[in-house]
Design an enzyme around this catalytic site. Structure first.
Site, PDB file in Angstrom:
ATOM      1  CB  THR A  30      10.175  23.960  71.045  1.00 29.92           C
ATOM      2  OG1 THR A  30       8.877  24.179  71.594  1.00 29.92           O
ATOM      3  CG2 THR A  30      10.394  24.930  69.889  1.00 29.92           C
ATOM      4  N   GLY A  31      11.587  22.259  68.579  1.00 29.14           N
ATOM      5  CA  GLY A  31      12.858  22.145  67.860  1.00 29.14           C
ATOM      6  C   GLY A  31      12.781  21.149  66.720  1.00 29.14           C
ATOM      7  CB  SER A  32      15.016  20.760  63.837  1.00 28.69           C
ATOM      8  OG  SER A  32      16.259  20.727  64.510  1.00 28.69           O
ATOM      9  CB  THR A  33      15.737  16.735  67.590  1.00 32.22           C
ATOM     10  OG1 THR A  33      16.872  17.502  67.180  1.00 32.22           O
ATOM     11  CG2 THR A  33      16.122  15.271  67.683  1.00 32.22           C
ATOM     12  CG  ASP A  85      12.100  20.183  74.791  1.00 30.23           C
ATOM     13  OD1 ASP A  85      12.281  20.441  73.580  1.00 30.23           O
ATOM     14  OD2 ASP A  85      11.850  21.060  75.640  1.00 30.23           O
ATOM     15  CD  GLU A 107      12.203  24.268  74.893  1.00 36.17           C
ATOM     16  OE1 GLU A 107      12.109  23.861  73.737  1.00 36.17           O
ATOM     17  OE2 GLU A 107      13.252  24.750  75.358  1.00 36.17           O
TER      18      GLU A 107
END
Ligand code: 5RP
Length: 231
Positions: A30-33, A85, A107
């Site tokens: 999860t996340g913007s990267t 991740d 996660e």
């Protein structure tokens, strides 16, 4: 988001897709990267790649579903071949803080049963001492203030996470998050042990001994690869 920062995230994110192979079960972080990894995997699936993904958040599930990536749940798999991740911080001993996006519990559960864990980060996430980024702690709403009090007694600046609208932030699991600010965690393992004994804490954002490979990209376009000895 500034264009240069986005570039580093995209570089790291897309690079990680090179580890994805036909037939794998893939943990989707999860996340913007890792967003860019998932976009890339979506492209690969359209070109015939056969994988099944296990999303670590509702946000990721929605993105992956939109891209046509076949998904399953953690209950349906024996193990996961590879999880990709992001991370909020990582030190030279491959210890990290995660949960800036609020998905730390799922996660960690997904990472725990993964043969290989890759983190994709922009180079500025590499730190000497963990703690410049707040440490997220997922707590059940019942009595969460007692957990905050315990943290404060340990001189930790614990603050209840709020949304931009000022509402209490609620995780995908229906819990709250206490973020510990400005703490130099020189001994994260000791902190982790202490946190794990506090009733009401569901999970905490230290990820110790979990990551195998860190892919770090700089804003100037350089990609560095760090492999832990356990991989
Ligand atoms: C979400 C996370 C993210 O992986 C972490 O916050 C990094 O996110 P980003 O790539 O957007 O900086 O732990 O719970």
């Amino acid at each position: 988001m500034e264009a240069l920062g986005m570039n580093a995230k995209q570089l790291a994110g897309e690079k990680a897709a090179e580890w994805v192979e036909d037939g794998m079960t893939i943990g989707l972080g999860t996340g913007s990267t890792v967003y860019y990894t998932i976009e890339k995997i979506g492209e690969m699936v359209k070109n015939g790649l056969q994988i099944v993904g296990v999303p670590t958040s509702e946000r990721t599930r929605i993105q992956a579903e939109g891209l046509g990536i076949p998904l399953t749940s953690l209950n349906e798999v024996e193990k996961i071949d590879l999880t990709i991740d992001g991370s909020d911080e990582v030190d030279a001993s491959f210890r990290g803080i995660k949960g800036g996006g609020g998905a730390l519990l799922r996660e960690k559960m997904v990472a725990d049963i993964s043969d290989t864990n890759i983190w994709v980060v922009s180079s500025n996430k590499r730190v000497d001492v963990l703690g410049k980024f707040p440490l997220p702690i997922e707590v059940i709403p019942f009595g969460y203030k007692q957990v905050a009090n315990k943290l404060q007694k340990r001189s930790a600046d614990a603050r209840l996470r709020k949304t931009e609208d000022g509402d209490i932030y609620v995780t995908d699991n229906g819990n709250y998050i206490l973020d510990v600010y400005d703490q130099a965690f020189t001994d994260p393992a000791e902190w982790q042990d202490w946190l794990q004994k506090v009733p009401g804490i569901v999970e905490q954002g230290f990820f110790l001994g979990i990551v195998d490979i860190v892919i770090a990209a700089s804003e100037s376009g350089e990609i560095e690869l760090f492999e832990s000895e356990k991989s």
